[in-house]
Design a protein around this motif. Sequence first.
Motif, mmCIF file in Angstrom:
data_model
loop_
_atom_site.group_PDB
_atom_site.id
_atom_site.type_symbol
_atom_site.label_atom_id
_atom_site.label_comp_id
_atom_site.label_asym_id
_atom_site.label_seq_id
_atom_site.Cartn_x
_atom_site.Cartn_y
_atom_site.Cartn_z
ATOM 1 N N ASP A 27 31.494 38.887 47.436
ATOM 2 C CA ASP A 27 30.991 37.869 46.518
ATOM 3 C C ASP A 27 31.607 37.998 45.129
ATOM 4 N N THR A 28 32.034 39.212 44.778
ATOM 5 C CA THR A 28 32.526 39.503 43.429
ATOM 6 C C THR A 28 33.650 40.522 43.514
ATOM 7 N N ILE A 29 34.581 40.442 42.562
ATOM 8 C CA ILE A 29 35.642 41.443 42.415
ATOM 9 C C ILE A 29 35.406 42.168 41.099
ATOM 10 N N VAL A 30 35.331 43.487 41.156
ATOM 11 C CA VAL A 30 35.141 44.297 39.955
ATOM 12 C C VAL A 30 36.414 45.098 39.725
ATOM 13 N N VAL A 31 36.971 44.972 38.518
ATOM 14 C CA VAL A 31 38.247 45.603 38.180
ATOM 15 C C VAL A 31 38.053 46.584 37.030
ATOM 16 N N ALA A 32 38.502 47.810 37.220
ATOM 17 C CA ALA A 32 38.566 48.756 36.111
ATOM 18 C C ALA A 32 39.818 48.450 35.311
ATOM 19 N N SER A 33 39.674 48.152 34.034
ATOM 20 C CA SER A 33 40.838 47.757 33.242
ATOM 21 C C SER A 33 40.641 48.182 31.792
ATOM 22 N N ILE A 34 41.450 49.130 31.357
ATOM 23 C CA ILE A 34 41.323 49.655 29.991
ATOM 24 C C ILE A 34 41.799 48.644 28.966
ATOM 25 N N THR A 35 42.936 47.993 29.250
ATOM 26 C CA THR A 35 43.529 47.053 28.296
ATOM 27 C C THR A 35 43.300 45.593 28.672
ATOM 28 N N GLY A 36 42.729 45.348 29.851
ATOM 29 C CA GLY A 36 42.529 43.981 30.322
ATOM 30 C C GLY A 36 43.684 43.439 31.142
ATOM 31 N N GLU A 37 44.816 44.128 31.131
ATOM 32 C CA GLU A 37 46.008 43.616 31.813
ATOM 33 C C GLU A 37 45.792 43.503 33.323
ATOM 34 N N SER A 38 45.249 44.548 33.934
ATOM 35 C CA SER A 38 45.019 44.513 35.386
ATOM 36 C C SER A 38 43.980 43.464 35.748
ATOM 37 N N ALA A 39 42.951 43.332 34.933
ATOM 38 C CA ALA A 39 41.921 42.320 35.207
ATOM 39 C C ALA A 39 42.499 40.915 35.152
ATOM 40 N N LEU A 40 43.403 40.675 34.228
ATOM 41 C CA LEU A 40 44.051 39.361 34.140
ATOM 42 C C LEU A 40 44.897 39.081 35.374
ATOM 43 N N LYS A 41 45.590 40.102 35.876
ATOM 44 C CA LYS A 41 46.392 39.922 37.095
ATOM 45 C C LYS A 41 45.504 39.596 38.287
ATOM 46 N N ILE A 42 44.386 40.302 38.402
ATOM 47 C CA ILE A 42 43.467 40.039 39.505
ATOM 48 C C ILE A 42 42.872 38.641 39.383
ATOM 49 N N LYS A 44 44.106 36.002 37.984
ATOM 50 C CA LYS A 44 45.128 35.000 38.302
ATOM 51 C C LYS A 44 45.323 34.898 39.809
ATOM 52 N N ALA A 45 45.326 36.051 40.493
ATOM 53 C CA ALA A 45 45.545 36.055 41.939
ATOM 54 C C ALA A 45 44.328 35.567 42.706
ATOM 55 N N ALA A 46 43.134 35.851 42.176
ATOM 56 C CA ALA A 46 41.900 35.554 42.908
ATOM 57 C C ALA A 46 41.456 34.112 42.786
ATOM 58 N N GLY A 47 42.040 33.364 41.872
ATOM 59 C CA GLY A 47 41.678 31.962 41.713
ATOM 60 C C GLY A 47 40.264 31.791 41.217
ATOM 61 N N ALA A 48 39.443 31.074 41.992
ATOM 62 C CA ALA A 48 38.085 30.746 41.551
ATOM 63 C C ALA A 48 37.080 31.856 41.820
ATOM 64 N N ARG A 49 37.490 32.980 42.366
ATOM 65 C CA ARG A 49 36.564 34.074 42.660
ATOM 66 C C ARG A 49 35.960 34.651 41.379
ATOM 67 N N ASP A 50 34.749 35.161 41.506
ATOM 68 C CA ASP A 50 34.072 35.802 40.383
ATOM 69 C C ASP A 50 34.720 37.167 40.125
ATOM 70 N N VAL A 51 35.245 37.364 38.928
ATOM 71 C CA VAL A 51 35.925 38.613 38.565
ATOM 72 C C VAL A 51 35.225 39.218 37.357
ATOM 73 N N VAL A 52 34.915 40.514 37.458
ATOM 74 C CA VAL A 52 34.291 41.261 36.369
ATOM 75 C C VAL A 52 35.235 42.382 35.956
ATOM 76 N N CYS A 53 35.513 42.476 34.676
ATOM 77 C CA CYS A 53 36.358 43.538 34.128
ATOM 78 C C CYS A 53 35.453 44.587 33.491
ATOM 79 N N VAL A 54 35.569 45.833 33.962
ATOM 80 C CA VAL A 54 34.805 46.930 33.373
ATOM 81 C C VAL A 54 35.781 47.809 32.597
ATOM 82 N N THR A 55 35.528 47.959 31.316
ATOM 83 C CA THR A 55 36.440 48.698 30.454
ATOM 84 C C THR A 55 35.744 49.919 29.852
#
Length: 226
Positions: A27-42, A44-55
């Motif tokens: 239901d959700t994608i959770v990304v560990a991302s210190i600078t936000g760069e990896s979260a932005l890549k995810i 972009k790739a995931a489209g309309a999926r719910d993405v949460v960036c944990v920093t």
Amino acid sequence: MQVFDRPGPVNTDRVVQVVKDSAALADTIVVASITGESALKIAKAAGARDVVCVTCPQGMAWEVDGMTTGVFADIPELRVCRDRWMEEGRERVPMEIPEEARILLDAAGVRVIRGTIPFFGPSFSMRVHLGHVSSLDIMAKTLELFSPGTLVGMECVLMAVDAGVVPEGIPVVCCAGTERGLDTAWLVRSAASANIFHPERGFRFIRMLAKPEIAETPGIGIGYIR
């Protein structure tokens, strides 16, 4: 499952593809991302999926002088990063998302979570400042035997649930790496940190999606400037 020859940021794009291919499982994608760069890549790739960036929590930073050994010396991409910081004369590199990245994350609808890391709060201070190893440290180091990203991915899901942005008991794809970038992804069942071991509602690793073949783990005495 993807198994990478070695750990580190070199695997980021392949993890992004793994997460994209596995997004329908959760239901959700959770990304560990210190600078936000990896979260932005995810995102972009995931489209309309719910993405949460944990920093990282407020005030954390890498201590460049302490990077002569460990993963920043052993992993080529991290070594290049360390050498650049040394050439620039930097002693302290903040672990934070730059303002320009925050704007892009907001535009992509990615929620950013920053809070106390479950295995990196008081127990970390006890280990570093008092020389006392706790059961939480042992649990953390055991998870790092799979990969540092396994530990961090779990922590990020716990933090997202504790912050109220991810419900308990749902399938979540989480991804993280070794200090920077991505090299690990899991499908897990979410839980609050207080319910990790709950017999019915507890956190569970469901399926490993990607990991380094042999993980490199930071030393238990590693310190981050606060």
